[in-house]
Design an enzyme around this catalytic site. Structure first.
Site, PDB file in Angstrom:
ATOM      1  N   GLY A 145       0.788  -1.235   0.000  1.00  0.00           N
ATOM      2  CA  GLY A 145       0.000   0.000   0.000  1.00  0.00           C
ATOM      3  C   GLY A 145       0.816   1.279   0.000  1.00  0.00           C
ATOM      4  O   GLY A 145       0.335   2.320   0.456  1.00  0.00           O
TER       5      GLY A 145
ATOM      6  N   MET B  68      -4.204  -7.158  -7.038  1.00  0.00           N
ATOM      7  CA  MET B  68      -3.643  -8.255  -7.839  1.00  0.00           C
ATOM      8  C   MET B  68      -4.678  -9.213  -8.431  1.00  0.00           C
ATOM      9  O   MET B  68      -4.321 -10.301  -8.874  1.00  0.00           O
ATOM     10  CB  MET B  68      -2.621  -9.031  -7.009  1.00  0.00           C
ATOM     11  CG  MET B  68      -1.407  -8.207  -6.598  1.00  0.00           C
ATOM     12  SD  MET B  68      -0.590  -7.316  -7.965  1.00  0.00           S
ATOM     13  CE  MET B  68       0.122  -8.700  -8.843  1.00  0.00           C
ATOM     14  N   ARG B  69      -5.939  -8.839  -8.480  1.00  0.00           N
ATOM     15  CA  ARG B  69      -6.943  -9.703  -9.115  1.00  0.00           C
ATOM     16  C   ARG B  69      -7.423  -9.080 -10.417  1.00  0.00           C
ATOM     17  O   ARG B  69      -7.803  -7.904 -10.453  1.00  0.00           O
ATOM     18  CB  ARG B  69      -8.168  -9.897  -8.200  1.00  0.00           C
ATOM     19  CG  ARG B  69      -7.874 -10.529  -6.864  1.00  0.00           C
ATOM     20  CD  ARG B  69      -7.280 -11.908  -6.955  1.00  0.00           C
ATOM     21  NE  ARG B  69      -8.153 -12.864  -7.647  1.00  0.00           N
ATOM     22  CZ  ARG B  69      -7.778 -14.093  -7.968  1.00  0.00           C
ATOM     23  NH1 ARG B  69      -6.555 -14.519  -7.680  1.00  0.00           N
ATOM     24  NH2 ARG B  69      -8.606 -14.903  -8.590  1.00  0.00           N
TER      25      ARG B  69
ATOM     26  N   HIS C 286       0.514   0.505 -13.268  1.00  0.00           N
ATOM     27  CA  HIS C 286       1.199  -0.717 -13.678  1.00  0.00           C
ATOM     28  C   HIS C 286       2.699  -0.449 -13.735  1.00  0.00           C
ATOM     29  O   HIS C 286       3.113   0.564 -14.294  1.00  0.00           O
ATOM     30  CB  HIS C 286       0.678  -1.174 -15.047  1.00  0.00           C
ATOM     31  CG  HIS C 286       1.346  -2.414 -15.531  1.00  0.00           C
ATOM     32  ND1 HIS C 286       1.010  -3.657 -15.054  1.00  0.00           N
ATOM     33  CD2 HIS C 286       2.357  -2.594 -16.400  1.00  0.00           C
ATOM     34  CE1 HIS C 286       1.794  -4.559 -15.626  1.00  0.00           C
ATOM     35  NE2 HIS C 286       2.613  -3.949 -16.447  1.00  0.00           N
TER      36      HIS C 286
ATOM     37  N   LEU D 121      -6.676  -6.345 -20.312  1.00  0.00           N
ATOM     38  CA  LEU D 121      -5.717  -6.240 -19.225  1.00  0.00           C
ATOM     39  C   LEU D 121      -4.540  -5.334 -19.594  1.00  0.00           C
ATOM     40  O   LEU D 121      -3.882  -5.545 -20.611  1.00  0.00           O
ATOM     41  CB  LEU D 121      -5.205  -7.647 -18.889  1.00  0.00           C
ATOM     42  CG  LEU D 121      -4.382  -7.763 -17.626  1.00  0.00           C
ATOM     43  CD1 LEU D 121      -5.199  -7.443 -16.399  1.00  0.00           C
ATOM     44  CD2 LEU D 121      -3.772  -9.140 -17.527  1.00  0.00           C
TER      45      LEU D 121
ATOM     46  N   GLU E 225       6.313   5.982  -9.165  1.00  0.00           N
ATOM     47  CA  GLU E 225       4.879   5.700  -8.983  1.00  0.00           C
ATOM     48  C   GLU E 225       4.274   6.672  -7.980  1.00  0.00           C
ATOM     49  O   GLU E 225       3.159   7.169  -8.171  1.00  0.00           O
ATOM     50  CB  GLU E 225       4.678   4.264  -8.492  1.00  0.00           C
ATOM     51  CG  GLU E 225       5.079   3.213  -9.517  1.00  0.00           C
ATOM     52  CD  GLU E 225       4.675   1.805  -9.090  1.00  0.00           C
ATOM     53  OE1 GLU E 225       3.838   1.647  -8.182  1.00  0.00           O
ATOM     54  OE2 GLU E 225       5.200   0.846  -9.669  1.00  0.00           O
TER      55      GLU E 225
HETATM   56  N1  NHR Z   1      -8.676  -5.863 -14.776  1.00  0.00           N
HETATM   57  C1  NHR Z   1      -8.958  -5.490 -16.017  1.00  0.00           C
HETATM   58  N2  NHR Z   1     -10.098  -5.933 -16.566  1.00  0.00           N
HETATM   59  N3  NHR Z   1      -8.155  -4.675 -16.749  1.00  0.00           N
HETATM   60  C2  NHR Z   1      -7.000  -4.252 -16.220  1.00  0.00           C
HETATM   61  O1  NHR Z   1      -6.222  -3.472 -16.959  1.00  0.00           O
HETATM   62  C3  NHR Z   1      -6.626  -4.633 -14.902  1.00  0.00           C
HETATM   63  C4  NHR Z   1      -7.517  -5.450 -14.200  1.00  0.00           C
HETATM   64  C5  NHR Z   1      -7.224  -5.895 -12.904  1.00  0.00           C
HETATM   65  C6  NHR Z   1      -6.026  -5.554 -12.324  1.00  0.00           C
HETATM   66  C7  NHR Z   1      -3.777  -4.519 -12.423  1.00  0.00           C
HETATM   67  C8  NHR Z   1      -2.772  -5.389 -13.194  1.00  0.00           C
HETATM   68  C9  NHR Z   1      -1.397  -4.768 -13.288  1.00  0.00           C
HETATM   69  O2  NHR Z   1      -1.249  -3.556 -13.204  1.00  0.00           O
HETATM   70  C10 NHR Z   1      -5.124  -4.758 -13.031  1.00  0.00           C
HETATM   71  C11 NHR Z   1      -5.420  -4.274 -14.308  1.00  0.00           C
HETATM   72  C12 NHR Z   1      -3.244  -8.773 -11.614  1.00  0.00           C
HETATM   73  C13 NHR Z   1      -2.909  -9.630 -12.647  1.00  0.00           C
HETATM   74  C14 NHR Z   1      -3.010 -11.132 -12.486  1.00  0.00           C
HETATM   75  O3  NHR Z   1      -2.561 -11.883 -13.341  1.00  0.00           O
HETATM   76  C15 NHR Z   1      -2.527  -9.070 -13.856  1.00  0.00           C
HETATM   77  C16 NHR Z   1      -2.479  -7.700 -14.003  1.00  0.00           C
HETATM   78  C17 NHR Z   1      -2.821  -6.844 -12.958  1.00  0.00           C
HETATM   79  C18 NHR Z   1      -3.210  -7.401 -11.756  1.00  0.00           C
HETATM   80  N4  NHR Z   1      -3.651 -11.634 -11.396  1.00  0.00           N
HETATM   81  C19 NHR Z   1      -3.878 -13.047 -11.108  1.00  0.00           C
HETATM   82  C20 NHR Z   1      -5.372 -13.407 -11.311  1.00  0.00           C
HETATM   83  O4  NHR Z   1      -5.638 -14.588 -11.558  1.00  0.00           O
HETATM   84  C21 NHR Z   1      -3.552 -13.372  -9.669  1.00  0.00           C
HETATM   85  C22 NHR Z   1      -2.138 -13.069  -9.314  1.00  0.00           C
HETATM   86  C23 NHR Z   1      -1.895 -13.049  -7.808  1.00  0.00           C
HETATM   87  O5  NHR Z   1      -2.837 -13.188  -7.009  1.00  0.00           O
HETATM   88  O6  NHR Z   1      -0.719 -12.839  -7.439  1.00  0.00           O
HETATM   89  O7  NHR Z   1      -6.233 -12.511 -11.179  1.00  0.00           O
HETATM   90  O8  NHR Z   1      -0.409  -5.506 -13.503  1.00  0.00           O
HETATM   91  C1  GAR Z   2       3.267  -1.284  -7.447  1.00  0.00           C
HETATM   92  O1  GAR Z   2       4.572  -1.329  -7.946  1.00  0.00           O
HETATM   93  C2  GAR Z   2       2.270  -1.410  -8.577  1.00  0.00           C
HETATM   94  O2  GAR Z   2       2.707  -0.787  -9.745  1.00  0.00           O
HETATM   95  C3  GAR Z   2       2.221  -2.899  -8.740  1.00  0.00           C
HETATM   96  O3  GAR Z   2       2.283  -3.427  -7.442  1.00  0.00           O
HETATM   97  C4  GAR Z   2       3.009  -2.539  -6.615  1.00  0.00           C
HETATM   98  C5  GAR Z   2       2.188  -2.253  -5.387  1.00  0.00           C
HETATM   99  O4  GAR Z   2       2.943  -1.546  -4.449  1.00  0.00           O
HETATM  100  N1  GAR Z   2       1.025  -3.325  -9.379  1.00  0.00           N
HETATM  101  C6  GAR Z   2       0.937  -4.476  -9.992  1.00  0.00           C
HETATM  102  O5  GAR Z   2       1.902  -5.203 -10.152  1.00  0.00           O
HETATM  103  C7  GAR Z   2      -0.427  -4.830 -10.460  1.00  0.00           C
HETATM  104  N2  GAR Z   2      -0.365  -6.113 -11.047  1.00  0.00           N
HETATM  105  P1  GAR Z   2       2.219  -0.871  -3.211  1.00  0.00           P
HETATM  106  O6  GAR Z   2       1.287  -1.903  -2.604  1.00  0.00           O
HETATM  107  O7  GAR Z   2       3.335  -0.525  -2.274  1.00  0.00           O
HETATM  108  O8  GAR Z   2       1.490   0.335  -3.707  1.00  0.00           O
END
Ligand code: NHR
Ligand code: GAR
Length: 216
Positions: free
Chosen positions: A23, A101-102, A120, A155, A185
Site C-alpha cells: 500500500g 492483484m486480481r 502498472h 488487461l 509511482e
Molecule cells: N482488470 C482489467 N479488466 N483490466 C486491467 O487493466 C486490470 C484489471 C485488474 C487488475 C492490475 C494489473 C497490473 O497492473 C489490473 C489491471 C493482476 C494480474 C493477475 O494476473 C494481472 C495484471 C494486474 C493485476 N492476477 C492473477 C489473477 O488470476 C492473480 C495473481 C496473484 O494473485 O498474485 O487474477 O499488472
Molecule cells: C506497485 O509497484 C504497482 O505498480 C504494482 O504493485 C506494486 C504495489 O505496491 N502493481 C501491480 O503489479 C499490479 N499487477 P504498493 O502496494 O506498495 O502500492
C-alpha cells in the site's frame, strides 16, 4: 461531482482504493489528499488479502477498511459482484487500483467505466502482466517505468494517463529497479488522481482527455 446549493462549494471527489499488499501507492495518495485544499478524499480502502499492510496504513489515517477474500467466493464473477456492491456503498467518484492483484471481469470494468484507474509497473504497452522488473532486466532493456491508465476490459491495455521513466542501470537487480520505479509511482499516481478530482481528466470513447485534449 455534486455542488452544494447553499454554499456553492464543490464536494470533494470520493475515492475508493483497492489493494492487495504494502500500500505504498495508497499512502502516497492519502498523503497527497491530506490537506484541506485537496479536491479529493480517500473514503474507503478494500483489500482482497487480510494481512495487507495497506489496511493498517488506511486504519492509521482514519479511513474505513474492508477485506473481501476472493478465495471465499465460488467464482470470479461472484467475487467481482460482491466487490462492486461493497465499493458502491461508498458512493465513489473514482476507484483506484493500487497494487490490486486480481484481474477484474468485463462486467465489473463496464460498471465502473471512466472512474476506474490502475498503476502498472512498466512503460505500457511494454511488459503487461506480472514480473515486469525481472522481464525488463532479462531483456536488456535500457529504460523502464510505470504507467497510470484507465482500466478497460483488456488487461493493462486501457488508455494511458501518465507515465514515469527510469533508466535501467548495469548493476540493477529486480529489487533495486523496483525501488526506483516505486519512487516514480508515488509521484505520478497522486498527480493523475488530482487531475481527475479537479475535473480535468476524463475518459471519452476510449481516449483519455486532460483539459479536453487527448493524452496520447
Ligand atoms: N482488470 C482489467 N479488466 N483490466 C486491467 O487493466 C486490470 C484489471 C485488474 C487488475 C492490475 C494489473 C497490473 O497492473 C489490473 C489491471 C493482476 C494480474 C493477475 O494476473 C494481472 C495484471 C494486474 C493485476 N492476477 C492473477 C489473477 O488470476 C492473480 C495473481 C496473484 O494473485 O498474485 O487474477 O499488472
Ligand atoms: C506497485 O509497484 C504497482 O505498480 C504494482 O504493485 C506494486 C504495489 O505496491 N502493481 C501491480 O503489479 C499490479 N499487477 P504498493 O502496494 O506498495 O502500492
Amino acid at each position: 461531482m455534486q455542488v452544494s446549493s447553499s454554499t456553492n462549494i464543490k464536494a470533494r471527489c470520493r475515492i475508493v482504493v483497492l489493494i492487495s499488499g504494502n500500500g505504498s501507492n495508497l499512502q502516497a495518495i492519502i498523503d497527497h489528499c491530506g490537506n484541506d485544499q485537496s479536491p479529493a478524499e480517500v473514503v474507503g480502502v478494500i483489500s482482497n488479502v487480510q494481512s495487507a499492510f495497506g489496511l493498517e496504513r488506511a486504519h492509521s489515517a482514519g479511513i474505513d477498511t474492508h477485506c473481501l477474500n476472493h478465495r471465499e467466493f465460488v467464482s470470479r464473477a461472484a467475487f467481482d459482484e460482491a466487490l462492486a456492491a461493497l465499493i458502491e456503498g461508498f458512493r465513489p467518484d473514482l476507484v483506484v487500483l493500487a497494487g490490486f492483484m486480481r484481474i477484474l471481469s468485463p462486467s465489473f470494468v463496464d460498471h465502473f467505466a471512466g472512474r476506474l484507474m490502475n498503476i502498472h509497473p512498466s512503460l505500457l504497452p511494454r511488459y503487461p502482466g506480472l514480473d515486469t522488473h525481472k522481464r525488463a532486466i532479462a531483456d536488456g532493456a535500457k529504460e523502464h517505468g510505470a504507467t497510470v491508465h484507465f482500466v478497460t476490459r483488456d488487461l493493462d491495455a486501457g488508455p494511458v494517463i501518465i507515465q514515469g521513466r527510469v533508466e535501467i542501470l548495469e548493476d540493477d537487480s529486480e529489487h533495486t529497479l523496483a525501488a526506483r520505479v516505486h519512487e516514480i509511482e508515488h509521484r505520478i499516481y497522486p498527480e493523475a488522481v488530482s487531475w481527475f478530482a479537479a475535473g480535468r481528466l476524463r475518459l471519452q470513447d476510449d481516449i483519455a482527455l486532460l483539459d479536453g485534449q487527448p493524452l496520447t
